[in-house]
Design a protein around this motif. Structure first.
Motif, PDB file in Angstrom:
ATOM      1  N   TYR A 119       9.121  -3.245  -8.397  1.00  0.00           N
ATOM      2  CA  TYR A 119       8.101  -2.718  -7.499  1.00  0.00           C
ATOM      3  C   TYR A 119       8.682  -1.670  -6.555  1.00  0.00           C
ATOM      4  N   SER A 121       8.752   0.907  -3.202  1.00  0.00           N
ATOM      5  CA  SER A 121       8.756   0.543  -1.783  1.00  0.00           C
ATOM      6  C   SER A 121       7.395   0.653  -1.143  1.00  0.00           C
ATOM      7  N   GLY A 122       6.430   1.293  -1.809  1.00  0.00           N
ATOM      8  CA  GLY A 122       5.084   1.348  -1.268  1.00  0.00           C
ATOM      9  C   GLY A 122       4.909   2.299  -0.101  1.00  0.00           C
ATOM     10  N   PRO A 127       2.785  -1.346  -3.008  1.00  0.00           N
ATOM     11  CA  PRO A 127       3.834  -1.174  -4.018  1.00  0.00           C
ATOM     12  C   PRO A 127       3.270  -1.211  -5.433  1.00  0.00           C
TER      13      PRO A 127
END
Length: 449
Positions: A119, A121-122, A127
């Motif tokens: 995923y 780091s958004g 994310p």
């Protein structure tokens, strides 16, 4: 993919050490097979990626079973953890080193099937799950083994998180692919690196900066074969200090979760600070620059790229050009020999000021050359006259903002000097040491500094 575990390099009683605990390949494989037997047929499994032998066994078990593995940051908050589990549909699992499994009936995935879901780091929203196939992983690890002359004779040392490409794919699966002994130090402290006695070391700039600040620790690495830095740009002063103290010129490499490692310096070749080397075999690059500009967005294609963003076909399509090249979002330049230099992120590090295009990384390196500057992060902020003005956030003592502005102007073109210098106590960073520049521009951050 896990050639060391299948006996290609023979067994070692100390094959894998994590945070002071050691396992042979045989014991690791036994624990992994027990996991594989439990999860066969699952949609995906999630592993709390603590620095432990259990994490290694759980990831290997998922690979053996052909079940996509989702490493979860062990310090993830409830909302982040819930999002990852819900988005991936993964079932949380744990490995138990007291259990052993046999060969069983599990069947590994085909090379093109999902192996890992990492995923992001958004930073631009929730994310996203990046789907990586075992074919992409093996292509990358074999290319890096060639570039770094990485073999079963090496002892790899690092203390990086096991939920990122750097720590997990390179730092664990790479060792299990090449057969090199692995020593994960638990935490990447200078003392732990110095005591490990490795031939190959992985670190991020924060790790190398701390080692360079302790001359005895840096000198202890003189017996190593290769130091590798990644995940963020290595400041030129840290490069120079490591070279002076250890005798090594650290090799830098470039990659993303979506692409794995695509550019790298080579063991035994000339290494220049501020550069990330040339494309690995099979990788093609191009710089999408505006007319007359020598820097632009780096775009890539090759066998190491991700399959898709999980469940997000629109985002997957938007991340590629019409002719199928991946848009990295990073600004780069390449010289006539194909050696690349990363300037920064297009969204934050390409500053357009007074009609000039300025890379934040160049200004940051100039600031870090000042003997009283410990950290620096440069951003562009809206300006009614210039479009954007260069603002430098600096950790330093005994120097004024005007002195630093003049220092940069004396080293670079005058138009690249900061128009404003703000002194702070620390540059905010994520777990991999990458500066979180958006936080520098928030009221919350400025109230703390």
């Amino acid at each position: 993919m896990l050639t060391a575990l299948t006996g290609a390099h023979g067994d070692r009683p100390d094959a894998v050490t994590v945070a002071g605990r050691t396992s042979s390949y045989e014991d690791l494989l036994g624990a992994a097979r027990a996991v594989a037997a439990d999860i066969g047929g699952a949609r995906a499994v999630a592993v709390s990626a603590t620095p432990s032998l259990e994490t290694v066994a759980a990831v290997v078990g998922a690979l053996l079973a052909g079940v996509p593995c989702v490493p979860v940051p062990p310090d993830a908050g409830p909302a982040e953890r819930e999002h990852i589990l819900r988005d991936s549909g993964a079932t949380p699992i744990e490995a138990d080193f007291a259990r052993r499994g046999d060969h069983g009936t599990t069947e590994p995935a085909a090379p093109g099937d999902p192996a890992l879901i990492l995923y992001t780091s958004g930073t631009t929203g929730p994310p996203k799950g990046v789907v990586l196939s075992s074919a992409a992983l093996t292509a990358d690890l074999d290319a890096l083994a060639d570039a770094w002359q990485w073999t079963a004779a090496d002892t790899l040392v690092h203390g990086l998180p096991l939920f990122h490409v750097h720590g997990l794919v390179l730092g664990v699966l790479g060792a299990l692919r090449t057969g090199s002994r692995l020593v994960h130090t638990g935490r990447p402290t200078p003392e732990a690196y110095a005591a490990a006695g490795g031939s190959l070391y992985f670190g991020v700039p924060t790790v190398w900066s701390r080692i360079a600040a302790e001359p005895q620790a840096a000198a202890a690495l003189s017996g190593a074969r290769l130091l590798v830095s990644g995940s963020a740009a290595l400041p030129a002063p840290v490069f120079r200090d490591l070279h002076a103290l250890s005798g090594h010129r650290p090799v830098e490499r470039y990659g993303m979760t979506e692409t794995l490692i695509t550019l790298s310096g080579r063991a035994g070749a000339e290494v220049r600070p501020g550069t990330v080397g040339t494309p690995l075999p099979g990788i093609r690059t191009r710089i999408a620059a505006e007319p007359g500009a020598d820097i632009g967005e780096l775009q890539l294609t090759g066998p190491t790229l991700f399959s898709a963003y999980l469940g997000r076909p629109e985002a997957t399509a938007a991340a590629h050009t019409e002719d199928g090249w991946f848009r990295t979002g990073d600004i780069a330049a390449a010289d006539a020999d194909g050696v690349h230099r990363i300037v920064g992120r297009a969204s934050l590090d390409m500053i357009k000021s007074g009609g000039y295009r300025i890379g934040a990384g160049e200004v940051e390196n100039a600031l870090l050359d000042h003997p009283r500057v410990r950290e620096a992060a440069v951003v562009g902020v809206p300006d009614p006259d210039l479009g954007q003005r260069i603002v430098a956030f600096v950790v330093a003592d005994g120097v004024t903002g005007s002195e630093l502005t003049d220092f940069v102007a004396a080293h670079l073109s005058v138009h690249k000097r900061p128009r404003e210098v703000r002194f702070i106590t620390a540059v905010p960073r994520n777990a991999m040491g990458k500066p979180q520049k958006k936080r520098l521009l928030t009221d919350e951050f400025e109230e703390r500094t």
